[in-house]
Design a protein around this motif. Structure first.
Motif, mmCIF file in Angstrom:
data_model
loop_
_atom_site.group_PDB
_atom_site.id
_atom_site.type_symbol
_atom_site.label_atom_id
_atom_site.label_comp_id
_atom_site.label_asym_id
_atom_site.label_seq_id
_atom_site.Cartn_x
_atom_site.Cartn_y
_atom_site.Cartn_z
ATOM 1 N N LYS A 133 0.814 -1.212 0.000
ATOM 2 C CA LYS A 133 0.000 0.000 0.000
ATOM 3 C C LYS A 133 0.852 1.269 0.000
ATOM 4 C CE LYS A 133 -3.905 1.981 2.502
ATOM 5 N NZ LYS A 133 -4.836 1.779 3.603
ATOM 6 N N ALA A 134 1.930 1.291 0.738
ATOM 7 C CA ALA A 134 2.776 2.480 0.838
ATOM 8 C C ALA A 134 3.487 2.805 -0.472
ATOM 9 C CB ALA A 134 3.805 2.300 1.950
ATOM 10 N N GLN A 135 3.594 1.828 -1.379
ATOM 11 C CA GLN A 135 4.317 2.030 -2.640
ATOM 12 C C GLN A 135 3.392 2.274 -3.833
ATOM 13 O OE1 GLN A 135 6.934 -1.297 -3.260
ATOM 14 N NE2 GLN A 135 7.914 -1.046 -1.272
ATOM 15 N N LYS A 136 2.088 2.262 -3.596
ATOM 16 C CA LYS A 136 1.169 2.458 -4.727
ATOM 17 C C LYS A 136 0.206 3.605 -4.454
ATOM 18 C CE LYS A 136 -2.155 -1.093 -3.391
ATOM 19 N NZ LYS A 136 -2.752 -2.365 -3.769
ATOM 20 N N PHE A 137 -0.179 4.229 -5.545
ATOM 21 C CA PHE A 137 -1.157 5.315 -5.531
ATOM 22 C C PHE A 137 -2.356 4.831 -6.335
ATOM 23 C CE2 PHE A 137 -3.237 9.142 -6.896
ATOM 24 C CZ PHE A 137 -3.024 10.054 -5.869
ATOM 25 N N VAL A 138 -3.523 4.885 -5.741
ATOM 26 C CA VAL A 138 -4.744 4.433 -6.414
ATOM 27 C C VAL A 138 -5.544 5.675 -6.826
ATOM 28 C CG1 VAL A 138 -6.845 3.050 -6.216
ATOM 29 C CG2 VAL A 138 -4.760 2.329 -5.006
ATOM 30 N N LYS A 160 3.900 4.836 -6.583
ATOM 31 C CA LYS A 160 3.872 6.122 -5.884
ATOM 32 C C LYS A 160 5.262 6.749 -5.921
ATOM 33 C CE LYS A 160 1.914 8.278 -1.854
ATOM 34 N NZ LYS A 160 1.110 8.050 -0.665
ATOM 35 N N GLN A 161 5.386 7.819 -6.680
ATOM 36 C CA GLN A 161 6.642 8.549 -6.818
ATOM 37 C C GLN A 161 6.388 10.050 -6.710
ATOM 38 O OE1 GLN A 161 7.764 6.991 -10.754
ATOM 39 N NE2 GLN A 161 9.485 5.994 -9.738
ATOM 40 N N ASP A 162 5.484 10.434 -5.841
ATOM 41 C CA ASP A 162 5.104 11.840 -5.745
ATOM 42 C C ASP A 162 6.228 12.747 -5.258
ATOM 43 O OD1 ASP A 162 4.812 10.477 -3.331
ATOM 44 O OD2 ASP A 162 3.148 11.723 -2.646
ATOM 45 N N ALA A 163 7.279 12.199 -4.680
ATOM 46 C CA ALA A 163 8.413 13.005 -4.231
ATOM 47 C C ALA A 163 9.655 12.789 -5.095
ATOM 48 C CB ALA A 163 8.730 12.685 -2.768
#
Length: 179
Positions: A131-136, A163-166
């Motif tokens: 969950k911490a590594q994906k963006f839904v 998830k690479q928002d940063a």
């Protein structure tokens, strides 16, 4: 001498006035179109089979496309990048403002009813990714270039994105309008 100068001046005015009146209306200078405002446009996701992102695969990047249509009665221009903020479905996702690609934007002219799109490159991940590594994605807030008002579009394709928002160079980013 004074009357001769007056006669020449009067003749010049008559000739100039006649020349101006003789120009056809089509020769009048038309004002250049100004930029499109959010109120001039409508927006949505491209939903055709060839436009749908391949969210089920996780081996490579894929693309989704968002379109803008000029719904106003005037011609307007678009140039640059749309602002795209993804709103996540998970409580931990928050909002992710997408980075821009390095592609150079072009100035596009939209007549009444014209449509133009832009691509969003996505890096999908497997459902089994922690969950911490994906963006839904749930919603996309899409702001036309140089505007502050946005469209709220519901994400219709499912799947999840790495998830690479940063990240400095994320695998998910936006291309300019028309590309």
């Amino acid at each position: 001498m004074k009357s001769k100068l007056t006669a020449v001046t009067l003749a010049a005015i008559v000739v100039a006035g006649t020349a101006a009146a003789a120009l056809p209306a089509s020769a009048a200078v038309k004002a250049a179109p100004t930029r499109c405002h959010t109120a001039d446009l409508k927006a949505g996701f491209a939903l055709g089979d060839d436009a749908k992102p391949e969210m089920g695969q996780t081996d490579k990047q894929t693309q989704a496309y968002i379109w803008f249509t000029n719904k106003s009665t005037r011609t307007c221009t678009l140039s640059g990048f749309a602002g795209v903020d993804m709103v996540g479905a998970q409580k931990t996702d928050g909002t992710w403002s997408l980075a821009r690609s390095s592609k150079a934007p072009a100035k596009l002219v939209l007549e009444k009813g014209d449509t133009v799109d832009f691509g969003i490159t996505l890096l999908p991940v497997a459902a089994s990714t922690p969950k911490a590594q994906k963006f839904v994605p749930a919603k996309f807030l899409v702001t036309p270039p140089n505007e502050t008002a946005h469209f709220t579009l519901t994400w219709p394709f499912g799947g999840q994105i790495l998830k690479q928002d940063a990240a400095t160079h994320p695998g998910t980013f936006v291309d300019p309008i028309g590309q």
